[in-house]
Design an enzyme around this catalytic site. Structure first.
Site, PDB file in Angstrom:
ATOM      1  N   GLN A 160       0.840  -1.194   0.000  1.00 54.32           N
ATOM      2  CA  GLN A 160       0.000   0.000   0.000  1.00 54.32           C
ATOM      3  C   GLN A 160       0.879   1.249   0.000  1.00 54.32           C
ATOM      4  O   GLN A 160       1.775   1.361   0.831  1.00 54.32           O
ATOM      5  CB  GLN A 160      -0.885   0.006   1.244  1.00 54.32           C
ATOM      6  N   GLY A 161       0.625   2.163  -0.895  1.00 48.43           N
ATOM      7  CA  GLY A 161       1.386   3.420  -0.950  1.00 48.43           C
ATOM      8  C   GLY A 161       0.451   4.592  -0.705  1.00 48.43           C
ATOM      9  O   GLY A 161       0.093   5.313  -1.641  1.00 48.43           O
ATOM     10  N   SER A 209       0.703   6.536   2.759  1.00 45.44           N
ATOM     11  CA  SER A 209       1.387   7.491   3.646  1.00 45.44           C
ATOM     12  C   SER A 209       2.595   8.136   2.963  1.00 45.44           C
ATOM     13  O   SER A 209       3.270   7.512   2.142  1.00 45.44           O
ATOM     14  CB  SER A 209       1.885   6.790   4.917  1.00 45.44           C
ATOM     15  N   GLU A 256      -9.626  -2.406   5.445  1.00 42.88           N
ATOM     16  CA  GLU A 256      -8.412  -2.559   6.267  1.00 42.88           C
ATOM     17  C   GLU A 256      -8.759  -2.541   7.760  1.00 42.88           C
ATOM     18  O   GLU A 256      -8.204  -3.286   8.550  1.00 42.88           O
ATOM     19  CB  GLU A 256      -7.428  -1.428   5.919  1.00 42.88           C
TER      20      GLU A 256
HETATM   21  C1  LIG Z   1       3.720  -1.342  11.045  1.00 41.97           C
HETATM   22  C2  LIG Z   1       3.222  -0.243  10.157  1.00 41.97           C
HETATM   23  C3  LIG Z   1       2.837  -0.554   8.870  1.00 41.97           C
HETATM   24  C4  LIG Z   1       2.388   0.460   8.024  1.00 41.97           C
HETATM   25  N1  LIG Z   1       2.083   0.119   6.745  1.00 41.97           N
HETATM   26  C5  LIG Z   1       1.702   1.095   5.883  1.00 41.97           C
HETATM   27  C6  LIG Z   1       1.473   0.779   4.513  1.00 41.97           C
HETATM   28  O1  LIG Z   1       1.597  -0.375   4.102  1.00 41.97           O
HETATM   29  N2  LIG Z   1       1.137   1.775   3.685  1.00 41.97           N
HETATM   30  C7  LIG Z   1       0.989   3.070   4.098  1.00 41.97           C
HETATM   31  O2  LIG Z   1       0.632   3.909   3.299  1.00 41.97           O
HETATM   32  N3  LIG Z   1       1.222   3.408   5.401  1.00 41.97           N
HETATM   33  C8  LIG Z   1       1.576   2.447   6.293  1.00 41.97           C
HETATM   34  N4  LIG Z   1       1.847   2.771   7.603  1.00 41.97           N
HETATM   35  C9  LIG Z   1       1.795   4.178   8.003  1.00 41.97           C
HETATM   36  C10 LIG Z   1       0.659   4.518   8.945  1.00 41.97           C
HETATM   37  O3  LIG Z   1      -0.579   4.542   8.268  1.00 41.97           O
HETATM   38  C11 LIG Z   1       0.999   5.887   9.557  1.00 41.97           C
HETATM   39  O4  LIG Z   1       2.177   5.728  10.317  1.00 41.97           O
HETATM   40  C12 LIG Z   1      -0.099   6.401  10.443  1.00 41.97           C
HETATM   41  O5  LIG Z   1      -1.238   6.740   9.680  1.00 41.97           O
HETATM   42  C13 LIG Z   1       0.373   7.646  11.241  1.00 41.97           C
HETATM   43  O6  LIG Z   1       0.927   8.599  10.401  1.00 41.97           O
HETATM   44  P1  LIG Z   1       2.355   9.246  10.740  1.00 41.97           P
HETATM   45  O7  LIG Z   1       3.306   8.140  11.001  1.00 41.97           O
HETATM   46  O8  LIG Z   1       2.656  10.186   9.646  1.00 41.97           O
HETATM   47  O9  LIG Z   1       2.157  10.009  12.116  1.00 41.97           O
HETATM   48  P2  LIG Z   1       1.493  11.447  12.303  1.00 41.97           P
HETATM   49  O10 LIG Z   1       0.239  11.509  11.511  1.00 41.97           O
HETATM   50  O11 LIG Z   1       2.517  12.485  12.051  1.00 41.97           O
HETATM   51  O12 LIG Z   1       1.118  11.410  13.831  1.00 41.97           O
HETATM   52  C14 LIG Z   1       2.065  11.679  14.865  1.00 41.97           C
HETATM   53  C15 LIG Z   1       1.315  11.655  16.181  1.00 41.97           C
HETATM   54  O13 LIG Z   1       0.317  12.718  16.219  1.00 41.97           O
HETATM   55  C16 LIG Z   1      -0.950  12.168  16.489  1.00 41.97           C
HETATM   56  N5  LIG Z   1      -1.972  12.883  15.729  1.00 41.97           N
HETATM   57  C17 LIG Z   1      -1.917  13.251  14.441  1.00 41.97           C
HETATM   58  N6  LIG Z   1      -3.056  13.868  14.074  1.00 41.97           N
HETATM   59  C18 LIG Z   1      -3.870  13.863  15.155  1.00 41.97           C
HETATM   60  C19 LIG Z   1      -5.183  14.347  15.411  1.00 41.97           C
HETATM   61  N7  LIG Z   1      -5.907  14.927  14.439  1.00 41.97           N
HETATM   62  N8  LIG Z   1      -5.698  14.165  16.648  1.00 41.97           N
HETATM   63  C20 LIG Z   1      -4.977  13.564  17.625  1.00 41.97           C
HETATM   64  N9  LIG Z   1      -3.719  13.098  17.439  1.00 41.97           N
HETATM   65  C21 LIG Z   1      -3.166  13.234  16.224  1.00 41.97           C
HETATM   66  C22 LIG Z   1      -0.876  10.726  16.038  1.00 41.97           C
HETATM   67  O14 LIG Z   1      -1.836   9.921  16.707  1.00 41.97           O
HETATM   68  C23 LIG Z   1       0.553  10.351  16.414  1.00 41.97           C
HETATM   69  O15 LIG Z   1       0.620  10.009  17.771  1.00 41.97           O
HETATM   70  C24 LIG Z   1       2.291   1.790   8.483  1.00 41.97           C
HETATM   71  C25 LIG Z   1       2.673   2.093   9.793  1.00 41.97           C
HETATM   72  C26 LIG Z   1       3.142   1.096  10.621  1.00 41.97           C
HETATM   73  C27 LIG Z   1       3.546   1.443  12.018  1.00 41.97           C
END
Ligand SMILES: Cc1cc2nc3c(=O)[nH]c(=O)nc-3n(C[C@H](O)[C@H](O)[C@H](O)COP(=O)(O)OP(=O)(O)OC[C@H]3O[C@@H](n4cnc5c(N)ncnc54)[C@H](O)[C@@H]3O)c2cc1C
Length: 376
Positions: free
Chosen positions: A126-127, A129, A244
């Site tokens: 999945q692409g 993020s 998902e």
């Molecule tokens: C094991 C794993 C597998 C993954 N696989 C995929 C994949 O295959 N494809 C893909 O596209 N992505 C994937 N991801 C990415 C995942 O979807 C993102 O990490 C997740 O959506 C969080 O985004 P971020 O890491 O940018 O954190 P951020 O969005 O930057 O968040 C940082 C912190 O701020 C908090 N926060 C942010 N916005 C809010 C809000 N509005 N209210 C309250 N708190 C908030 C979050 O909860 C978090 O604690 C994967 C992640 C992991 C850990």
């Protein structure tokens, strides 16, 4: 909701149990890399040959067309037989890419991809993020410029699970430069072997490379690979995320009950002790999660945000169980990857597929109808 098993249910359960007992691999699954791909695709191909893949997929698309209750019976037997975790490199294709194509794909996309997915002949990642677009997915910046009958894709994705060993990617990009946020996005099938794609694996805290950064440098993708309409990718992405969050992890959720029972057996805690009380709480939580999982799977009509409830409960319980295993089993847990590796992996549960905070926001706003948080 009547969960009484019929004679036919029991016969199905027995057939599933016998098949799993005779066919599940003897060796544990490798954690990452090409060997993990071979292991997972061999196992899926064996399930497919035995008539046990795509159980809930419609028969028209090569599935078994079974009702959700039968799928749950299969998962119950699956985890009891200690068959390979369903969270492997076939996960994306089977649980959300395939279902998204069934719901939104063209006949040609379905005819090409669905048989390959079910037979273990293609792996998807999945692409969605990007750096700066995780929780706030609508902030994504990777672009696809329409040139003739192609999209020319540039930009970067991150955390793309299994991207290093995948054949195809669910790629979400901005195709209308004049639109912003949720508008002007497209959901595209990206062939990972196309020129201009660079995959850079990322090692996680457990020391394995489950996910990767992906870079796109003038990658040319035919417009026929767009799923749904061009510039309507947000609604297709919501279809993907609903699969998902709601149904993809059913087996993993049921599996936590088995894990708690294993921990109780290994801990051998004296009755009345604090450890015994802690384990009893975990057993009750796992039973509650199992009940929620059944309800999520069977509820008709489903509600789009049920998935957030069960996803959050699963993520937090998985962490609690592994934390308890570390506390209670001590050094013995460190020596056993089933506990030590899974403990480290469990940290990601409250991030992957939408963080715990985001799931709480969805529950508050969409299910409890609480005031929405301010939007940019
Ligand atoms: C094991 C794993 C597998 C993954 N696989 C995929 C994949 O295959 N494809 C893909 O596209 N992505 C994937 N991801 C990415 C995942 O979807 C993102 O990490 C997740 O959506 C969080 O985004 P971020 O890491 O940018 O954190 P951020 O969005 O930057 O968040 C940082 C912190 O701020 C908090 N926060 C942010 N916005 C809010 C809000 N509005 N209210 C309250 N708190 C908030 C979050 O909860 C978090 O604690 C994967 C992640 C992991 C850990």
């Amino acid at each position: 909701m009547d969960l009484t098993a019929t004679q036919q249910d029991e016969a199905f359960r027995a057939r599933a149990r016998d098949w799993l007992c005779a066919n599940r691999p003897a060796e544990p699954a490798p954690y990452d890399g090409p060997v993990s791909r071979t292991y997972a695709t061999d196992w899926l191909a064996r399930c497919h040959k035995g008539g046990w893949s795509g159980l809930a997929w419609p028969e028209a698309y090569g599935g078994q067309g079974l009702p959700p209750a039968r799928l749950m019976l299969w998962y119950e037997e699956y985890v009891r037989a200690r068959a390979p975790s369903t969270l492997d490199c076939t996960f994306v294709a089977l649980n959300h890419a395939g279902p998204t194509l069934i719901a939104r794909g063209t006949d040609a996309q379905k005819a090409f991809h669905l048989p390959r997915i079910l037979g273990g002949r293609s792996i998807w990642c999945q692409g969605f993020s990007e750096p700066g677009a995780g929780s706030d997915l609508a902030a994504l910046r990777a672009t696809g410029r329409v040139e003739g009958d192609e999209l020319v894709v540039n930009g970067q994705k991150i955390w793309s699970s299994y991207a290093d060993i995948a054949d195809y990617q669910e790629l979400l990009i901005r195709t209308d430069p004049g639109a912003s946020r949720h508008h002007g996005l497209s959901w595209v099938i990206c062939d990972m072997s196309l020129p201009g794609i660079t995959v850079r694996p990322i090692k996680n805290i457990a020391g394995v490379t489950h996910f990767a950064e992906v870079f796109y440098d003038n990658v040319r993708i035919p417009l026929t690979e767009v799923v749904g309409d061009l510039n309507d990718g947000w609604s297709v992405a919501m279809t993907t995320l609903a699969f998902e969050r709601r149904t993809a992890a059913l087996a993993l959720q049921v599996e936590l009950s088995v894990k708690v029972e294993d921990l109780i057996r290994l801990a051998d805690a004296p009755a009345g002790s604090a450890t015994s009380a802690r384990l009893s709480d975990l057993r009750a939580e796992a039973a509650a999660l199992r009940a929620m999982t059944w309800r999520t799977a069977l509820r008709e009509p489903d509600t789009p945000f049920d998935g957030s409830l069960v996803r959050l409960a699963f993520a937090e319980l998985a962490q609690e169980i592994h934390r308890a295993a570390m506390d209670i089993l001590g050094p013995a847990a460190l020596a056993d990857p089933r506990w030590s590796h899974d403990y480290l992996e469990s940290f990601s549960e409250t991030i992957a597929g939408g963080t715990a905070e985001i799931q709480r926001n969805i529950i508050a706003e969409r299910i409890l109808a609480m005031p929405r948080e301010p939007r940019a």
